[in-house]
Design a protein around this motif. Structure first.
Motif, short mmCIF file in Angstrom:
data_model
loop_
_atom_site.label_atom_id
_atom_site.label_comp_id
_atom_site.label_asym_id
_atom_site.label_seq_id
_atom_site.Cartn_x
_atom_site.Cartn_y
_atom_site.Cartn_z
N GLU A 156 0.82 -1.21 0.00
CA GLU A 156 0.00 0.00 0.00
C GLU A 156 0.86 1.26 0.00
N ARG A 157 1.99 1.22 0.72
CA ARG A 157 2.84 2.41 0.78
C ARG A 157 3.38 2.77 -0.61
N LYS A 158 3.71 1.76 -1.39
CA LYS A 158 4.20 2.02 -2.75
C LYS A 158 3.07 2.57 -3.62
N ARG A 159 1.92 1.93 -3.56
CA ARG A 159 0.82 2.35 -4.41
C ARG A 159 0.38 3.78 -4.07
N ALA A 160 0.51 4.15 -2.81
CA ALA A 160 0.10 5.50 -2.40
C ALA A 160 1.02 6.57 -2.99
N THR A 161 2.25 6.20 -3.32
CA THR A 161 3.18 7.19 -3.90
C THR A 161 2.88 7.45 -5.37
N GLY A 162 2.14 6.54 -6.01
CA GLY A 162 1.83 6.71 -7.43
C GLY A 162 3.03 6.39 -8.31
N HIS A 203 8.88 -1.91 0.43
CA HIS A 203 8.32 -0.62 0.83
C HIS A 203 8.95 0.55 0.10
#
Length: 313
Positions: A156-162, A203
């Motif tokens: 999720e942390r990666k996906r949140a960065t776009g 991450h």
């Protein structure tokens, strides 16, 4: 010309270049085929040897450190079957392999090629644009920018960065590690200011998780080498810092001037004794005066050096 044909590929040597063409058999490792044909100049070769075995043998060519951006990324982390600079040789070709190695070694001796590291790459990287897929996303490189896009598997942390777009100018190093056992491999683009909490590859938004080498990381290794080839060479001499700008009429002074040891003198006394000698001190005062008069020392520097000498009387 020396030529050696085997299942994994064909090696030829014309006295100046070792040309490596990978085989097209289904059993040939995918990474060899992805790397493709390689032309190795003799100046990039550190050594070559044929190692006989029970079922044939293996021809190994060792490149000079810093000669190839691909080895700069992958050296020591790929298997013998995947290494394009090794060739498995069948029993009936062992004699030809020994002859091939002798020809290259003789040329290295005649041309006096050293085995020392190089300060520039002698082998080119693959042409861009390039792309590769990983476990949690994909990576692309166009020669100027690395683009990382995440899929639904990504943390999720990666996906949140776009989508990440990393200019080449911000990359300081590239890490490529293939999958080992149950541990995923990864391709990481080190930047000067890494994001917080990104020590683990899963991450890190500058890091792509990789499948095993047989599935896709052959293309990721080639992409990593293309990025490394465009970064400063690890053994290149550092670029000297530009001289500070001078204002009109300002005289350049080459760095701070300590109380200089001017005029070596002919005395064989120790430095402490020589400094306490009034004649030596007076001579150095005159030399300081000359430097001050010629503009090499400014008023403050001259006063500080003069006071330091007078204290020794």
């Amino acid at each position: 010309m020396a030529e050696l044909r085997a299942k994994d590929g064909t090696w030829t040597f014309d006295g100046e270049t070792v040309r490596i063409v990978p085989g097209r058999d289904r059993g040939v490792h995918r990474l060899r085929q992805v790397v493709g044909e390689i032309a190795v100049p003799l100046a990039a070769v550190a050594g070559i040897a044929f190692e006989p075995g029970r079922k044939g043998g293996r021809l190994r060519m060792r490149l000079r450190e810093g000669a190839d951006p691909f080895l700069q990324v992958c050296g020591g982390r790929i298997s013998d079957d995947a290494d394009p600079y090794q060739l498995a040789v069948e029993n009936d070709r062992a004699g030809a392999a020994e002859y091939f190695a002798d020809e290259v070694r003789d040329a290295l001796t005649v041309e006096s090629v050293p085995d020392t590291p190089l300060d520039r790459y002698l082998l080119p990287a693959a042409q861009v644009p390039l792309g590769a897929n990983g476990q949690d996303g994909s990576v692309a490189f166009d020669g100027d920018t690395v683009r990382l896009e995440w899929n639904w598997i990504a943390e999720e942390r990666k996906r949140a960065t776009g989508t990440q777009r990393i200019p080449l100018s911000e990359i300081v190093a590239v890490e490529w590690h293939p999958a080992v056992g149950l541990d995923s491999g990864h391709l990481r683009f080190r930047v000067a200011n890494p994001p917080p909490g990104s020590s683990q590859p899963k991450h890190d938004p500058t890091c792509l998780l990789l499948w095993g080498t047989k599935k896709e990381s052959g293309t990721s290794a080639v992409l990593a080498a293309a990025v490394v080839a465009r970064l400063p060479h690890p053994y290149a001499a550092p670029t000297p810092a530009p001289a500070p700008a001078q204002t009109p009429g300002q005289t350049a002074v080459p760095g701070p001037v300590a109380a200089p040891q001017l005029g070596s003198g002919a005395s064989s006394a120790s430095p402490a004794q020589a400094d306490a000698d009034p004649d030596v001190v007076l001579r150095r005062l005159r030399e300081l005066g000359d430097l001050h008069r010629d503009g090499i020392l400014d008023d403050a520097e001259f006063a500080a050096a003069k006071a330091a000498l007078l204290r020794r009387l």
